[in-house]
Design a protein around this motif. Structure first.
Motif, PDB file in Angstrom:
ATOM      1  N   HIS A  77       0.817  -1.135   0.054  1.00 24.35           N
ATOM      2  CA  HIS A  77       0.008   0.127  -0.004  1.00 24.35           C
ATOM      3  C   HIS A  77       0.863   1.250  -0.037  1.00 24.35           C
ATOM      4  CE1 HIS A  77      -3.705   2.210   1.879  1.00 24.35           C
ATOM      5  NE2 HIS A  77      -3.259   2.689   0.594  1.00 24.35           N
ATOM      6  N   LEU A  78       1.018   2.048  -1.098  1.00 23.90           N
ATOM      7  CA  LEU A  78       1.735   3.194  -1.194  1.00 23.90           C
ATOM      8  C   LEU A  78       0.636   4.366  -1.011  1.00 23.90           C
ATOM      9  CD1 LEU A  78       3.816   2.681  -4.358  1.00 23.90           C
ATOM     10  CD2 LEU A  78       4.770   2.891  -1.982  1.00 23.90           C
ATOM     11  N   VAL A  79       0.829   5.243  -0.142  1.00 27.50           N
ATOM     12  CA  VAL A  79       0.283   6.465  -0.260  1.00 27.50           C
ATOM     13  C   VAL A  79       0.931   7.718  -0.545  1.00 27.50           C
ATOM     14  CG1 VAL A  79      -1.052   8.027   1.530  1.00 27.50           C
ATOM     15  CG2 VAL A  79      -0.854   5.477   1.918  1.00 27.50           C
ATOM     16  N   ALA A  80       0.431   8.363  -1.873  1.00 26.23           N
ATOM     17  CA  ALA A  80       1.205   9.699  -2.171  1.00 26.23           C
ATOM     18  C   ALA A  80       0.643  10.880  -1.346  1.00 26.23           C
ATOM     19  CB  ALA A  80       0.843   9.758  -3.505  1.00 26.23           C
ATOM     20  N   GLU A  81       1.526  11.432  -0.897  1.00 24.61           N
ATOM     21  CA  GLU A  81       1.300  12.627   0.068  1.00 24.61           C
ATOM     22  C   GLU A  81       2.388  13.670   0.426  1.00 24.61           C
ATOM     23  OE1 GLU A  81       0.517  10.677   3.753  1.00 24.61           O
ATOM     24  OE2 GLU A  81       2.562   9.720   4.014  1.00 24.61           O
ATOM     25  N   PRO A  82       2.202  14.858   0.755  1.00 23.42           N
ATOM     26  CA  PRO A  82       2.915  15.868   1.294  1.00 23.42           C
ATOM     27  C   PRO A  82       3.782  15.197   2.457  1.00 23.42           C
ATOM     28  CG  PRO A  82       1.089  16.874   1.095  1.00 23.42           C
ATOM     29  CD  PRO A  82       0.741  15.341   0.998  1.00 23.42           C
ATOM     30  N   VAL A  83       5.228  15.503   2.168  1.00 21.94           N
ATOM     31  CA  VAL A  83       6.014  14.999   3.421  1.00 21.94           C
ATOM     32  C   VAL A  83       7.019  16.006   3.940  1.00 21.94           C
ATOM     33  CG1 VAL A  83       5.978  12.540   2.803  1.00 21.94           C
ATOM     34  CG2 VAL A  83       7.873  13.910   2.192  1.00 21.94           C
ATOM     35  N   VAL A  84       7.444  15.838   5.079  1.00 26.31           N
ATOM     36  CA  VAL A  84       8.780  16.880   5.446  1.00 26.31           C
ATOM     37  C   VAL A  84       9.892  15.917   5.234  1.00 26.31           C
ATOM     38  CG1 VAL A  84       9.713  18.579   6.993  1.00 26.31           C
ATOM     39  CG2 VAL A  84       7.331  18.503   6.638  1.00 26.31           C
ATOM     40  N   ARG A  85      10.835  16.151   4.569  1.00 26.59           N
ATOM     41  CA  ARG A  85      12.186  15.475   4.285  1.00 26.59           C
ATOM     42  C   ARG A  85      13.269  16.286   5.111  1.00 26.59           C
ATOM     43  NH1 ARG A  85      14.283  10.236   4.115  1.00 26.59           N
ATOM     44  NH2 ARG A  85      16.052  10.172   2.713  1.00 26.59           N
ATOM     45  N   GLU A  86      13.938  15.562   6.195  1.00 24.19           N
ATOM     46  CA  GLU A  86      15.277  16.351   6.604  1.00 24.19           C
ATOM     47  C   GLU A  86      16.444  15.803   5.647  1.00 24.19           C
ATOM     48  OE1 GLU A  86      17.233  15.984  10.682  1.00 24.19           O
ATOM     49  OE2 GLU A  86      18.151  14.655   9.453  1.00 24.19           O
ATOM     50  N   MET A  87      16.792  16.973   4.718  1.00 20.56           N
ATOM     51  CA  MET A  87      17.636  16.483   3.548  1.00 20.56           C
ATOM     52  C   MET A  87      19.015  16.584   4.057  1.00 20.56           C
ATOM     53  SD  MET A  87      16.405  18.218   0.139  1.00 20.56           S
ATOM     54  CE  MET A  87      17.136  17.335  -0.808  1.00 20.56           C
ATOM     55  N   ALA A  88      19.357  17.118   5.224  1.00 13.76           N
ATOM     56  CA  ALA A  88      20.500  17.302   5.980  1.00 13.76           C
ATOM     57  C   ALA A  88      20.314  17.712   7.339  1.00 13.76           C
ATOM     58  CB  ALA A  88      21.667  18.002   5.193  1.00 13.76           C
ATOM     59  N   PRO A  89      21.206  17.592   8.428  1.00 11.02           N
ATOM     60  CA  PRO A  89      20.748  18.176   9.753  1.00 11.02           C
ATOM     61  C   PRO A  89      20.804  19.337   9.524  1.00 11.02           C
ATOM     62  CG  PRO A  89      22.606  16.409   9.742  1.00 11.02           C
ATOM     63  CD  PRO A  89      22.373  16.498   8.235  1.00 11.02           C
ATOM     64  N   GLY A  90      19.647  20.151  10.159  1.00 12.42           N
ATOM     65  CA  GLY A  90      19.478  21.706  10.012  1.00 12.42           C
ATOM     66  C   GLY A  90      18.647  22.190   8.833  1.00 12.42           C
ATOM     67  N   PHE A  91      18.066  21.078   8.037  1.00  8.13           N
ATOM     68  CA  PHE A  91      17.734  21.468   6.772  1.00  8.13           C
ATOM     69  C   PHE A  91      16.739  20.579   6.337  1.00  8.13           C
ATOM     70  CE2 PHE A  91      17.852  21.440   1.731  1.00  8.13           C
ATOM     71  CZ  PHE A  91      16.935  22.548   1.759  1.00  8.13           C
ATOM     72  N   LYS A  92      15.429  21.233   6.405  1.00  7.08           N
ATOM     73  CA  LYS A  92      14.205  20.370   6.110  1.00  7.08           C
ATOM     74  C   LYS A  92      13.570  20.858   4.954  1.00  7.08           C
ATOM     75  CE  LYS A  92      13.314  18.460  10.704  1.00  7.08           C
ATOM     76  NZ  LYS A  92      12.612  18.387  11.978  1.00  7.08           N
ATOM     77  N   ALA A  93      12.926  20.126   4.057  1.00  5.38           N
ATOM     78  CA  ALA A  93      12.405  20.594   2.755  1.00  5.38           C
ATOM     79  C   ALA A  93      10.916  19.863   2.947  1.00  5.38           C
ATOM     80  CB  ALA A  93      12.880  20.022   1.452  1.00  5.38           C
ATOM     81  N   ASN A  94      10.028  20.796   2.188  1.00  9.44           N
ATOM     82  CA  ASN A  94       8.608  20.480   2.022  1.00  9.44           C
ATOM     83  C   ASN A  94       8.352  19.610   0.717  1.00  9.44           C
ATOM     84  OD1 ASN A  94       7.819  21.796   4.605  1.00  9.44           O
ATOM     85  ND2 ASN A  94       7.700  23.590   3.635  1.00  9.44           N
ATOM     86  N   LEU A  95       8.350  18.453   0.751  1.00 12.25           N
ATOM     87  CA  LEU A  95       8.328  17.815  -0.460  1.00 12.25           C
ATOM     88  C   LEU A  95       7.121  16.857  -0.414  1.00 12.25           C
ATOM     89  CD1 LEU A  95      11.961  16.014  -0.598  1.00 12.25           C
ATOM     90  CD2 LEU A  95      11.320  18.349  -1.346  1.00 12.25           C
ATOM     91  N   TRP A  96       6.805  16.033  -1.932  1.00 12.32           N
ATOM     92  CA  TRP A  96       6.047  15.176  -1.828  1.00 12.32           C
ATOM     93  C   TRP A  96       6.573  13.823  -1.910  1.00 12.32           C
ATOM     94  CZ3 TRP A  96       2.223  17.482  -6.325  1.00 12.32           C
ATOM     95  CH2 TRP A  96       1.693  18.635  -5.872  1.00 12.32           C
ATOM     96  N   GLY A  97       5.993  12.863  -1.377  1.00 15.00           N
ATOM     97  CA  GLY A  97       6.739  11.519  -1.479  1.00 15.00           C
ATOM     98  C   GLY A  97       5.490  10.498  -1.153  1.00 15.00           C
ATOM     99  N   TYR A  98       5.964   9.358  -0.754  1.00 14.89           N
ATOM    100  CA  TYR A  98       5.127   8.239  -0.363  1.00 14.89           C
ATOM    101  C   TYR A  98       5.205   7.633   1.183  1.00 14.89           C
ATOM    102  CZ  TYR A  98       4.842   8.042  -5.364  1.00 14.89           C
ATOM    103  OH  TYR A  98       4.825   8.234  -6.810  1.00 14.89           O
TER     104      TYR A  98
END
Ligand code: CU
Length: 471
Positions: A77-98
């Protein structure tokens, strides 16, 4: 990993054969409970608890999606949804993912498995999932408008096919593709061979990751979706160095690294200290007669590559994309080359007008690695990463293969920095350097020296301020 257990014991059977069409409310009640991941850490391999056995992969800064076995069909079961991804310590990006992360979880199956994937769309716009590289019925190919209607927000579609050939695959939307891939919607797929395969060797460690790229302005958190080529964050599984975990292996392990490229440019992947073979490409394992040792291989747009090597040299070996601007994080692109200019007088004059003006780059850019420069909140440093000898001055698509004698089989934990045996590290010379040899001939017979014109020619060189069209 909070609810992996829940998933595996999840009750409820899917009734009836469901084609690639919207699922009814009744069927929704029987959907496998979605499993989500909340951390960007590399998860240990998911040992299959049912179905045919295989040697699982390890997803760099990612995880494998558990499944439910329903009358011999592997259900995901994959759920396509907005996510917050920590791309590196101290830096979070608002992405879309699963399922809580970008990229989505890795899907692992065995050649011949019948696979049923429920895709629930929790995005604000429609989507679809294309199973990149698979042999499947045309109507399961996930091309919105061509092979299926789009999955509207709030709806769930079902994909079902047999994983016909072993190999390395990817999944990504085929609906508003430029936006959805710029936002991070993608995932890895591995189909393991069902039996011993003459072209697929057993390995001790099998790592996977996707190459992806984002354009996030320093100080902001949401990628610009109209960017075509001029991305400023070059990532592996939506992580940038020093946020990318190291690939930790035991001395003399046979190591496979599977890479898929969902950026808009090619990436020459370079491993230090070892030679590897490319044992698999988009179409599956390569014939043995085509394999030759390399230390760099290009992964073009939309391609998958499998590298294999024996990790027989202890140490901390750099592994990175060889485009040097892909091993840096977000930066102002419009910085002219200032190497060789002395700025002192100019700076004095400018600071009279602009008190916090600062000069960058008159001795190269290495200062950026350590410089305490004011940067906006939520911004990854341009070149950073602390090594045992100081700043590594890298960002982006860079990590380290750590080869250790005492790394236990199956142990993926991060060992301390390599302790170099005495006398094996480059060292500073004590005393005056030997005389430097220089070519003194004024050209040999083939290229005799020309009489130079008497007056001096002034050359002014300035790097173009923009224009990254050639990424
Ligand atoms: Cu690159």
């Amino acid at each position: 990993m909070t609810n992996r257990r829940n998933f595996l014991s999840g009750a409820g059977a899917i009734t009836g054969a469901i084609a690639a069409a919207s699922v009814s409310k009744v069927a929704m009640a029987a959907l496998p409970e979605p499993v989500t991941q909340t951390t960007p850490n590399t998860m240990p391999p998911l040992i299959p608890s049912n179905g045919r056995a295989y040697n699982p992969v390890v997803t760099l800064n990612g995880w494998t999606l558990p499944w439910r076995l329903n009358n011999g069909v592997k259900e995901f079961h994959l759920v396509a949804e907005p996510v917050v991804r920590e791309m590196a310590p101290g830096f979070k990006a608002n992405l879309w993912g699963y399922n809580g992360q970008s990229p989505g979880p890795t899907i692992e199956v065995v050649e011949g498995d019948r696979v049923r994937i429920f895709v629930t769309n929790k995005l604000p716009e429609h989507t679809s999932v294309h199973w990149h590289g698979q042999r499947l019925p045309n109507g399961m190919d996930g091309v919105s408008g061509l092979t299926q209607p789009p999955i509207k927000p709030g709806k769930t579609f079902v994909y079902e096919f047999v994983a016909r050939r072993p190999g390395t695959f990817m999944y990504h939307p085929h609906a508003d593709e430029m936006t959805q891939m710029a936002m991070g919607m993608m995932g890895f797929w591995v189909t393991h061979p069902k039996a011993e395969h003459p072209l697929i060797d057993k390995v001790d460690r099998d790592f996977v990751f996707l190459l992806n790229a984002y354009d996030v302005e320093p100080g902001s958190a949401t990628p610009k979706i109209m960017t075509m080529l001029d991305f400023n964050l070059w990532s592996w599984n939506s992580r940038i160095f020093p946020g990318i975990d190291s690939l930790n292996v035991r001395l003399n392990d046979k190591v496979r690294i599977r890479i898929g490229n969902l950026t808009m440019t090619n990436h020459p992947m370079h491993l230090h200290g070892h030679e590897f073979l490319v044992t698999g490409t988009d179409g599956g394992p390569t014939p043995k007669s085509t394999r030759h040792y390399e230390v760099t291989t290009d992964v073009a747009v939309g391609q998958m590559r499998q590298l294999e090597f024996v990790a027989d040299e202890e140490g901390d070996w750099a592994f990175h994309c060889h485009k040097s601007h892909h091993t840096m994080n977000a930066m102002g692109h419009d910085v002219p080359t200032l190497i060789g200019l002395d700025h002192k007088d100019m700076v004095k004059q400018i600071t009279n007008l602009v008190p916090d003006y600062m000069v960058m780059g008159e001795r190269g850019m290495a200062d950026m690695g350590e410089m305490e420069m004011p940067i906006p909140d939520n911004t990854a440093r341009m070149m950073t990463g602390e090594g045992p000898f100081g700043s590594v001055e890298m960002g982006g698509m860079f990590s380290v293969v750590k080869v250790r004698k005492n790394q236990e089989a199956g142990d993926y934990s991060n060992p301390a920095w390599f302790k170099h045996p005495k006398g094996t590290v480059a060292y500073e010379l004590d005393g005056p350097p030997p005389e430097t040899s220089r070519q003194r001939d004024a050209g040999a017979a083939a290229m005799p020296a020309r009489n130079m014109p008497a007056k001096n020619i002034e050359v002014q060189v300035r790097k173009p301020a923009s224009g990254h069209a050639g990424h």
